[in-house]
Design an enzyme around this catalytic site. Structure first.
Site, mmCIF file in Angstrom:
data_model
loop_
_atom_site.group_PDB
_atom_site.id
_atom_site.type_symbol
_atom_site.label_atom_id
_atom_site.label_comp_id
_atom_site.label_asym_id
_atom_site.label_seq_id
_atom_site.Cartn_x
_atom_site.Cartn_y
_atom_site.Cartn_z
ATOM 1 N N GLU A 153 1.849 -4.479 3.368
ATOM 2 C CA GLU A 153 2.990 -5.355 3.675
ATOM 3 C C GLU A 153 4.120 -4.941 2.740
ATOM 4 O O GLU A 153 4.050 -5.186 1.532
ATOM 5 C CB GLU A 153 2.603 -6.825 3.449
ATOM 6 C CG GLU A 153 1.493 -7.321 4.354
ATOM 7 C CD GLU A 153 1.915 -7.458 5.802
ATOM 8 O OE1 GLU A 153 3.124 -7.628 6.061
ATOM 9 O OE2 GLU A 153 1.052 -7.380 6.685
ATOM 10 N N CYS B 103 10.701 -11.023 0.913
ATOM 11 C CA CYS B 103 10.684 -9.833 1.772
ATOM 12 C C CYS B 103 11.404 -10.113 3.086
ATOM 13 O O CYS B 103 11.991 -9.217 3.672
ATOM 14 C CB CYS B 103 9.256 -9.374 2.013
ATOM 15 S SG CYS B 103 8.170 -10.678 2.617
HETATM 16 P P1 NAD Z 1 5.846 -2.760 -6.405
HETATM 17 O O1 NAD Z 1 5.512 -1.870 -5.277
HETATM 18 O O2 NAD Z 1 6.624 -2.219 -7.536
HETATM 19 O O3 NAD Z 1 4.498 -3.347 -7.058
HETATM 20 C C1 NAD Z 1 3.561 -4.058 -6.293
HETATM 21 C C2 NAD Z 1 2.219 -3.994 -6.987
HETATM 22 O O4 NAD Z 1 1.726 -2.663 -6.958
HETATM 23 C C3 NAD Z 1 2.235 -4.397 -8.454
HETATM 24 O O5 NAD Z 1 1.115 -5.205 -8.710
HETATM 25 C C4 NAD Z 1 2.138 -3.070 -9.178
HETATM 26 O O6 NAD Z 1 1.559 -3.159 -10.457
HETATM 27 C C5 NAD Z 1 1.233 -2.307 -8.241
HETATM 28 N N1 NAD Z 1 1.307 -0.844 -8.350
HETATM 29 C C6 NAD Z 1 2.319 -0.077 -8.837
HETATM 30 N N2 NAD Z 1 1.997 1.233 -8.727
HETATM 31 C C7 NAD Z 1 0.766 1.296 -8.163
HETATM 32 C C8 NAD Z 1 -0.096 2.357 -7.783
HETATM 33 N N3 NAD Z 1 0.252 3.638 -7.950
HETATM 34 N N4 NAD Z 1 -1.282 2.050 -7.228
HETATM 35 C C9 NAD Z 1 -1.634 0.761 -7.011
HETATM 36 N N5 NAD Z 1 -0.861 -0.290 -7.355
HETATM 37 C C10 NAD Z 1 0.325 -0.026 -7.926
HETATM 38 O O7 NAD Z 1 6.545 -4.034 -5.753
HETATM 39 P P2 NAD Z 1 7.228 -5.262 -6.500
HETATM 40 O O8 NAD Z 1 8.501 -4.789 -7.119
HETATM 41 O O9 NAD Z 1 6.218 -5.955 -7.337
HETATM 42 O O10 NAD Z 1 7.564 -6.252 -5.262
HETATM 43 C C11 NAD Z 1 8.752 -6.239 -4.543
HETATM 44 C C12 NAD Z 1 8.547 -5.567 -3.196
HETATM 45 O O11 NAD Z 1 7.516 -6.239 -2.482
HETATM 46 C C13 NAD Z 1 9.769 -5.636 -2.298
HETATM 47 O O12 NAD Z 1 9.970 -4.389 -1.709
HETATM 48 C C14 NAD Z 1 9.381 -6.660 -1.240
HETATM 49 O O13 NAD Z 1 10.030 -6.505 0.007
HETATM 50 C C15 NAD Z 1 7.918 -6.420 -1.124
HETATM 51 N N6 NAD Z 1 7.258 -7.591 -0.540
HETATM 52 C C16 NAD Z 1 6.816 -7.489 0.751
HETATM 53 C C17 NAD Z 1 6.219 -8.587 1.352
HETATM 54 C C18 NAD Z 1 5.713 -8.512 2.770
HETATM 55 O O14 NAD Z 1 5.007 -9.416 3.184
HETATM 56 N N7 NAD Z 1 6.044 -7.489 3.538
HETATM 57 C C19 NAD Z 1 6.073 -9.778 0.640
HETATM 58 C C20 NAD Z 1 6.548 -9.841 -0.661
HETATM 59 C C21 NAD Z 1 7.131 -8.726 -1.243
#
Ligand code: NAD
Length: 511
Positions: free
Chosen positions: A248, A282
């Site tokens: 997502e 999001c």
């Molecule tokens: P992010 O991708 O930076 O991090 C998300 C998670 O991934 C964190 O827990 C992080 O520690 C982990 N992570 C980072 N690198 C990783 C790797 N290599 N392997 C595995 N895990 C890893 O996102 P963010 O900044 O925390 O969140 C904001 C984003 O989330 C925005 O783009 C938003 O649109 C999206 N979002 C989407 C939805 C949806 O339902 N589509 C809902 C909420 C947020």
């Protein structure tokens, strides 16, 4: 922006690396959590796997009792849960109440009720001549150990929320919350234990990206919510292990306002759903296309409403409308989008600046005279901005709305419902609301997911939102079993010709 008071990473006396958790509205450090190593994640995974068969054996009823207790626990502990969410995200009390606590409480009841229905054995009817008279069953079995990796914008709804259907299906769950907002998950783990969840069925693996990667290496399926860039890495790592991944990802949701819309309703929705949670949703309204005849009035009303928003440090119910940004680098992203738009001729009608000296702030901002190719119209801003663009007609609005790498949500406003629905059906997004926005997320029966790869692969909610945590098992039961079936060895010419005639009757079709 002030620097963080304490180092974000520190070593404890026993050598374990700790991550400092900061209140982004005040800059104060409010806790520390372990930065878990791959070895520690593997240990949690081992315990989770060992506990899973017992949890599965409790059946839907047994698990449902614990999930319903947790629904109650959330309400009984509402102030503590909301307080923790507000402290680690900087969001308004009401944003935490409406979009997190309420979601969590509803979701525990929903999955407790629906799991047995969505995962019930299905009797399958077949057109195959070979299995006529046999019993065919499709069955859903829990995959085993599910990994959930979440973002910082909704620590309860988007991190923990996806664990609920996974648990209801009979899986153990390993949750890796964002390193920015891990405290809510730890509190909810305490709640689950208090509600009688057997030990080790649910565990929280705190840490950064490397910890998330270690989770992918251990689990049977990964449910990821976060940015498109990280989602791609998660998908690749899951593919290397040949485990399913549900992703997502980001959004850039358009709102289309047609000339016959209820302007006041459209303006209220634009102002609220662009600024709600400080724009860090999001499915926020991230860009607006308004038909020329009502553009001026719409812009005036939206600007008044955004201008009236009270932004500040959350201090309980009704204290503010919009809090701080949660993730420090977001301030730079929002500032870059506003600055680039301004440099290229856009006007800022309200807001437009960073705010305060401590914490992470950007003012609620309305932009006009924007072009479709500006960063504020193309990239996910994830902050309190609303760029509004005038369009000649509905065709231009649909074309621009669809001209995006994202396709998460969208909204259409018009008094002519048939026309609005026809427009909605032409917008390439996972969900399109008519005369509404975002509220679809509360309908847990309705699937929610990206329509384009930039917004993800897979869905949450609805029957698919729990079946994805299961493997399908097909059962075929032969009730009548002669010694030998007719198609078996030895092959005989007469029987083969007979079969050929039968095939002709069956498949030649009508002329
Ligand atoms: P992010 O991708 O930076 O991090 C998300 C998670 O991934 C964190 O827990 C992080 O520690 C982990 N992570 C980072 N690198 C990783 C790797 N290599 N392997 C595995 N895990 C890893 O996102 P963010 O900044 O925390 O969140 C904001 C984003 O989330 C925005 O783009 C938003 O649109 C999206 N979002 C989407 C939805 C949806 O339902 N589509 C809902 C909420 C947020």
């Amino acid at each position: 922006m002030d620097s963080i008071a304490t180092e974000p990473t520190a070593k404890r006396a026993d050598g374990q690396t700790q991550i400092a958790v900061e209140n982004p509205a005040t800059g104060e450090v409010i806790g520390h959590v372990p930065d878990m190593t791959a070895g520690e994640v593997a240990e949690l995974a081992r315990s989770g796997r060992a506990a899973q068969p017992g949890w599965e054996a409790m059946g839907f009823d047994g698990r449902g009792i614990i999930l319903r207790r947790m629904q109650r626990w959330l309400i009984d502990n509402a102030d503590r849960v909301i307080g923790t969410i507000c402290a680690e995200t900087g969001k308004a009390y009401e944003d935490a109440q409406i979009a997190e606590l309420t979601y969590g409480a509803a979701a525990f009841g929903f999955w407790a009720d629906k799991a047995s229905q969505y995962l019930a054995d299905e009797r399958v009817r077949t057109s195959s001549v070979f299995v006529k008279g046999k019993r065919l069953v499709l069955r859903y079995r829990p995959l085993g150990l599910i990994g959930v990796i979440g973002p910082w914008n909704y620590p309860l709804t988007n991190s923990f929320g996806d664990c609920i259907p996974a648990l209801a299906a009979g899986n153990s769950v390993l949750l890796k919350p964002s390193e920015v907002t891990p405290l809510t998950s730890i509190l909810l783990a305490e709640g689950l234990a208090a509600c009688g969840l057997p030990d080790d069925v649910f565990a929280v693996a705190t840490g950064r990206g490397a910890t998330g990667a270690a989770v992918i290496d251990e689990v049977d399926m990964i449910m990821f919510t976060g940015s498109t860039a990280t989602g791609r890495k998660v998908g690749v790592r899951a593919a290397e292990r040949l485990i399913p991944a549900s992703l997502e990802l980001g959004g850039k949701d358009p709102m289309i306002v047609l000339a016959d819309a209820n302007i006041e309703r459209a303006a209220n929705h634009a102002a609220y759903y662009a600024m709600f949670n400080c724009g860090q949703t999001c499915i926020s309204i991230e860009r607006c296309y308004v038909e020329a005849p009502i553009y001026d009035e719409f812009v005036t009303r939206v600007t008044e409403k955004v201008n009236a928003i009270r932004q500040g440090v959350p201090a309980g119910p009704g204290s503010i409308d919009v809090g701080s940004l949660t993730f420090p680098p977001q301030v730079e992203t929002v500032e870059r989008h506003v600055a680039e738009a301004r440099d290229r001729g856009a006007k800022v009608l309200t807001g437009g600046h960073r705010g305060r000296s401590t914490g992470y702030w950007f003012e609620p901002t309305v932009l006009v005279d924007v072009d479709h190719d500006m960063a504020c119209m193309q990239e996910e801003t994830f902050g309190p901005t609303l760029p509004i663009m005038k369009v000649d007609d509905v065709e231009q609005a649909i074309r621009l709305a669809n001209d995006s790498q994202y396709g998460l949500g969208a909204a259409v406003f018009s008094r002519d419902l048939a026309r609005a629905e026809a427009v909605a059906r032409r917008v390439n997004a996972g969900v399109v609301t008519v005369n509404d926005a975002i509220i679809n997320y509360t309908a847990l029966e309705l699937p929610m997911g990206g329509a384009k790869p930039g917004s993800g692969v897979g869905y949450r909610h609805g029957p698919g939102g729990i079946r994805k945590y299961c493997r399908q098992q097909a059962l075929l039961i032969s009730r009548f079993h002669p010694h030998r079936d007719i198609h078996m060895h030895p092959y005989r010419a007469r029987r083969t010709r007979l079969l050929g005639r039968l095939l002709g009757l069956l498949y030649r079709g009508r002329r």
